[in-house]
Design a protein around this motif. Sequence first.
Motif, PDB file in Angstrom:
ATOM      1  N   PRO A   1      23.922   3.392  12.231  1.00 13.15           N
ATOM      2  CA  PRO A   1      22.566   3.788  12.622  1.00 13.15           C
ATOM      3  C   PRO A   1      22.100   2.910  13.777  1.00 13.15           C
ATOM      4  O   PRO A   1      22.573   1.782  13.940  1.00 13.15           O
ATOM      5  N   LEU A   2      21.168   3.412  14.569  1.00 14.84           N
ATOM      6  CA  LEU A   2      20.763   2.710  15.779  1.00 14.84           C
ATOM      7  C   LEU A   2      20.326   1.272  15.511  1.00 14.84           C
ATOM      8  O   LEU A   2      20.745   0.344  16.202  1.00 14.84           O
ATOM      9  N   ASP A   3      19.463   1.084  14.508  1.00 15.54           N
ATOM     10  CA  ASP A   3      18.965  -0.264  14.232  1.00 15.54           C
ATOM     11  C   ASP A   3      20.084  -1.203  13.792  1.00 15.54           C
ATOM     12  O   ASP A   3      20.126  -2.377  14.192  1.00 15.54           O
ATOM     13  N   GLU A   4      21.006  -0.699  12.970  1.00 17.45           N
ATOM     14  CA  GLU A   4      22.124  -1.528  12.527  1.00 17.45           C
ATOM     15  C   GLU A   4      23.048  -1.864  13.694  1.00 17.45           C
ATOM     16  O   GLU A   4      23.591  -2.965  13.777  1.00 17.45           O
ATOM     17  N   ALA A   5      23.213  -0.904  14.591  1.00 17.47           N
ATOM     18  CA  ALA A   5      24.053  -1.146  15.765  1.00 17.47           C
ATOM     19  C   ALA A   5      23.449  -2.240  16.637  1.00 17.47           C
ATOM     20  O   ALA A   5      24.161  -3.121  17.131  1.00 17.47           O
ATOM     21  N   VAL A   6      22.128  -2.197  16.806  1.00 15.38           N
ATOM     22  CA  VAL A   6      21.456  -3.230  17.602  1.00 15.38           C
ATOM     23  C   VAL A   6      21.641  -4.597  16.957  1.00 15.38           C
ATOM     24  O   VAL A   6      21.953  -5.592  17.628  1.00 15.38           O
ATOM     25  N   HIS A   7      21.459  -4.658  15.632  1.00 10.78           N
ATOM     26  CA  HIS A   7      21.614  -5.935  14.924  1.00 10.78           C
ATOM     27  C   HIS A   7      23.033  -6.482  15.080  1.00 10.78           C
ATOM     28  O   HIS A   7      23.226  -7.671  15.366  1.00 10.78           O
ATOM     29  N   LEU A   8      24.028  -5.606  14.900  1.00  7.05           N
ATOM     30  CA  LEU A   8      25.413  -6.026  15.026  1.00  7.05           C
ATOM     31  C   LEU A   8      25.721  -6.521  16.436  1.00  7.05           C
ATOM     32  O   LEU A   8      26.342  -7.582  16.627  1.00  7.05           O
ATOM     33  N   LEU A   9      25.272  -5.774  17.429  1.00  9.50           N
ATOM     34  CA  LEU A   9      25.552  -6.148  18.814  1.00  9.50           C
ATOM     35  C   LEU A   9      24.837  -7.439  19.199  1.00  9.50           C
ATOM     36  O   LEU A   9      25.392  -8.270  19.934  1.00  9.50           O
ATOM     37  N   GLU A  10      23.613  -7.621  18.718  1.00  9.78           N
ATOM     38  CA  GLU A  10      22.889  -8.857  19.014  1.00  9.78           C
ATOM     39  C   GLU A  10      23.584 -10.068  18.407  1.00  9.78           C
ATOM     40  O   GLU A  10      23.648 -11.140  19.024  1.00  9.78           O
ATOM     41  N   GLU A  11      24.121  -9.899  17.184  1.00  7.14           N
ATOM     42  CA  GLU A  11      24.872 -10.993  16.552  1.00  7.14           C
ATOM     43  C   GLU A  11      26.132 -11.297  17.350  1.00  7.14           C
ATOM     44  O   GLU A  11      26.477 -12.466  17.576  1.00  7.14           O
ATOM     45  N   ARG A  12      26.816 -10.250  17.772  1.00  9.68           N
ATOM     46  CA  ARG A  12      28.039 -10.449  18.553  1.00  9.68           C
ATOM     47  C   ARG A  12      27.731 -11.098  19.900  1.00  9.68           C
ATOM     48  O   ARG A  12      28.475 -11.963  20.375  1.00  9.68           O
ATOM     49  N   LEU A  13      26.644 -10.679  20.509  1.00  8.71           N
ATOM     50  CA  LEU A  13      26.249 -11.255  21.793  1.00  8.71           C
ATOM     51  C   LEU A  13      25.953 -12.743  21.631  1.00  8.71           C
ATOM     52  O   LEU A  13      26.399 -13.573  22.436  1.00  8.71           O
ATOM     53  N   LYS A  14      25.214 -13.082  20.595  1.00  5.08           N
ATOM     54  CA  LYS A  14      24.898 -14.488  20.322  1.00  5.08           C
ATOM     55  C   LYS A  14      26.165 -15.305  20.101  1.00  5.08           C
ATOM     56  O   LYS A  14      26.335 -16.388  20.694  1.00  5.08           O
ATOM     57  N   ASN A  15      27.070 -14.796  19.268  1.00  3.88           N
ATOM     58  CA  ASN A  15      28.308 -15.520  18.963  1.00  3.88           C
ATOM     59  C   ASN A  15      29.184 -15.682  20.197  1.00  3.88           C
ATOM     60  O   ASN A  15      29.788 -16.743  20.411  1.00  3.88           O
ATOM     61  N   ASN A  16      29.262 -14.628  21.001  1.00  4.83           N
ATOM     62  CA  ASN A  16      30.098 -14.703  22.198  1.00  4.83           C
ATOM     63  C   ASN A  16      29.513 -15.652  23.236  1.00  4.83           C
ATOM     64  O   ASN A  16      30.255 -16.345  23.937  1.00  4.83           O
ATOM     65  N   LYS A  17      28.197 -15.705  23.345  1.00  4.15           N
ATOM     66  CA  LYS A  17      27.575 -16.651  24.274  1.00  4.15           C
ATOM     67  C   LYS A  17      27.786 -18.093  23.811  1.00  4.15           C
ATOM     68  O   LYS A  17      27.998 -18.993  24.636  1.00  4.15           O
ATOM     69  N   GLU A  18      27.743 -18.314  22.503  1.00  3.64           N
ATOM     70  CA  GLU A  18      28.037 -19.647  21.973  1.00  3.64           C
ATOM     71  C   GLU A  18      29.493 -20.014  22.243  1.00  3.64           C
ATOM     72  O   GLU A  18      29.803 -21.152  22.619  1.00  3.64           O
ATOM     73  N   SER A  19      30.392 -19.040  22.057  1.00  2.00           N
ATOM     74  CA  SER A  19      31.806 -19.276  22.335  1.00  2.00           C
ATOM     75  C   SER A  19      32.030 -19.569  23.811  1.00  2.00           C
ATOM     76  O   SER A  19      32.846 -20.434  24.164  1.00  2.00           O
ATOM     77  N   LEU A  20      31.302 -18.868  24.673  1.00  2.00           N
ATOM     78  CA  LEU A  20      31.424 -19.094  26.113  1.00  2.00           C
ATOM     79  C   LEU A  20      31.029 -20.525  26.470  1.00  2.00           C
ATOM     80  O   LEU A  20      31.713 -21.193  27.262  1.00  2.00           O
ATOM     81  N   LYS A  21      29.945 -20.994  25.876  1.00  2.00           N
ATOM     82  CA  LYS A  21      29.506 -22.370  26.119  1.00  2.00           C
ATOM     83  C   LYS A  21      30.562 -23.370  25.676  1.00  2.00           C
ATOM     84  O   LYS A  21      30.872 -24.333  26.395  1.00  2.00           O
ATOM     85  N   ILE A  22      31.139 -23.138  24.489  1.00  2.00           N
ATOM     86  CA  ILE A  22      32.155 -24.040  23.949  1.00  2.00           C
ATOM     87  C   ILE A  22      33.408 -24.040  24.822  1.00  2.00           C
ATOM     88  O   ILE A  22      33.978 -25.095  25.127  1.00  2.00           O
ATOM     89  N   VAL A  23      33.849 -22.850  25.240  1.00  2.00           N
ATOM     90  CA  VAL A  23      35.048 -22.751  26.076  1.00  2.00           C
ATOM     91  C   VAL A  23      34.845 -23.473  27.401  1.00  2.00           C
ATOM     92  O   VAL A  23      35.742 -24.181  27.887  1.00  2.00           O
ATOM     93  N   LYS A  24      33.669 -23.337  27.990  1.00  2.00           N
ATOM     94  CA  LYS A  24      33.383 -24.040  29.245  1.00  2.00           C
ATOM     95  C   LYS A  24      33.403 -25.552  29.051  1.00  2.00           C
ATOM     96  O   LYS A  24      33.909 -26.292  29.903  1.00  2.00           O
ATOM     97  N   GLU A  25      32.849 -26.018  27.919  1.00  2.00           N
ATOM     98  CA  GLU A  25      32.882 -27.450  27.621  1.00  2.00           C
ATOM     99  C   GLU A  25      34.323 -27.940  27.455  1.00  2.00           C
ATOM    100  O   GLU A  25      34.682 -29.008  27.966  1.00  2.00           O
ATOM    101  N   ASP A  26      35.138 -27.158  26.743  1.00  2.00           N
ATOM    102  CA  ASP A  26      36.534 -27.535  26.535  1.00  2.00           C
ATOM    103  C   ASP A  26      37.298 -27.568  27.858  1.00  2.00           C
ATOM    104  O   ASP A  26      38.136 -28.454  28.084  1.00  2.00           O
ATOM    105  N   LEU A  27      37.027 -26.605  28.723  1.00  2.00           N
ATOM    106  CA  LEU A  27      37.708 -26.566  30.018  1.00  2.00           C
ATOM    107  C   LEU A  27      37.345 -27.780  30.870  1.00  2.00           C
ATOM    108  O   LEU A  27      38.211 -28.353  31.547  1.00  2.00           O
ATOM    109  N   GLU A  28      36.094 -28.172  30.838  1.00  2.00           N
ATOM    110  CA  GLU A  28      35.670 -29.353  31.588  1.00  2.00           C
ATOM    111  C   GLU A  28      36.341 -30.609  31.020  1.00  2.00           C
ATOM    112  O   GLU A  28      36.808 -31.478  31.770  1.00  2.00           O
ATOM    113  N   PHE A  29      36.404 -30.694  29.684  1.00  2.00           N
ATOM    114  CA  PHE A  29      37.048 -31.825  29.027  1.00  2.00           C
ATOM    115  C   PHE A  29      38.540 -31.875  29.379  1.00  2.00           C
ATOM    116  O   PHE A  29      39.084 -32.939  29.699  1.00  2.00           O
ATOM    117  N   LEU A  30      39.196 -30.713  29.346  1.00  2.00           N
ATOM    118  CA  LEU A  30      40.616 -30.655  29.674  1.00  2.00           C
ATOM    119  C   LEU A  30      40.867 -31.010  31.135  1.00  2.00           C
ATOM    120  O   LEU A  30      41.843 -31.701  31.456  1.00  2.00           O
TER     121      LEU A  30
END
Length: 208
Positions: free
Chosen positions: A140-169
């Motif tokens: 359903p539309l509302d559930e899809a929005v919730h799922l996508l927002e969670e995925r967006l949040k998680n992926n942005k957090e992962s992006l931050k972590i990957v950038k930090e790891d790359l700088e460290f490496l």
Amino acid sequence: MEALLKPSKTNPRGIPEAPFIEKVENILKNPEADFDRTMKAFQDRLQQYKYMELSKKQQLGNLKVKIPDIEKNLEVISHIKERKAEGKDEDADELEEEEENVIETNYEVNDTLYTRAKINVDTLNSVYLWLGAEVMLEYPLDEAVHLLEERLKNNKESLKIVKEDLEFLKENITTMEVNTARLYNWDVERRKNLRLAEEKTKNLKISN
């Protein structure tokens, strides 16, 4: 040598910090026996860092594709929900309302082929989302929005972590490259001095 490369510090993901060698002579007590083993250990650690860097760069590339896709999907669903809300508030006759609630859009058939579609917003109450591994589910539309927002949040957090790891490496790769160069140059200088000393000794013997 194992103690030298044993990490005293790591980053939050457990990647070890490279030691910095100030004086090579402090770690090579017996150069003839220890140099090759030490150089190999340094080169192995350097290659490990570079392998991790390559893996992190691949993750970074994947995230830079995923995040815009998720944001685009959220925009589409938000637009659909807005049109549905507008249709409910519209006082026009049924024909005009029907026309106003039809969205014409292009959609991708494959990498190089697109076609047009008409979407009746009033009857559209759910969307299909790819979940990976060739799995698609209807939400359903509302559930899809919730799922996508969670995925967006998680992926942005992962992006931050990957950038930090790359700088460290990157910093630790530089450290190990400097260590390896210092070790190599020190050994070249050591062998040069030994050769000069041997030649000097040989010349003294000839003179005598």
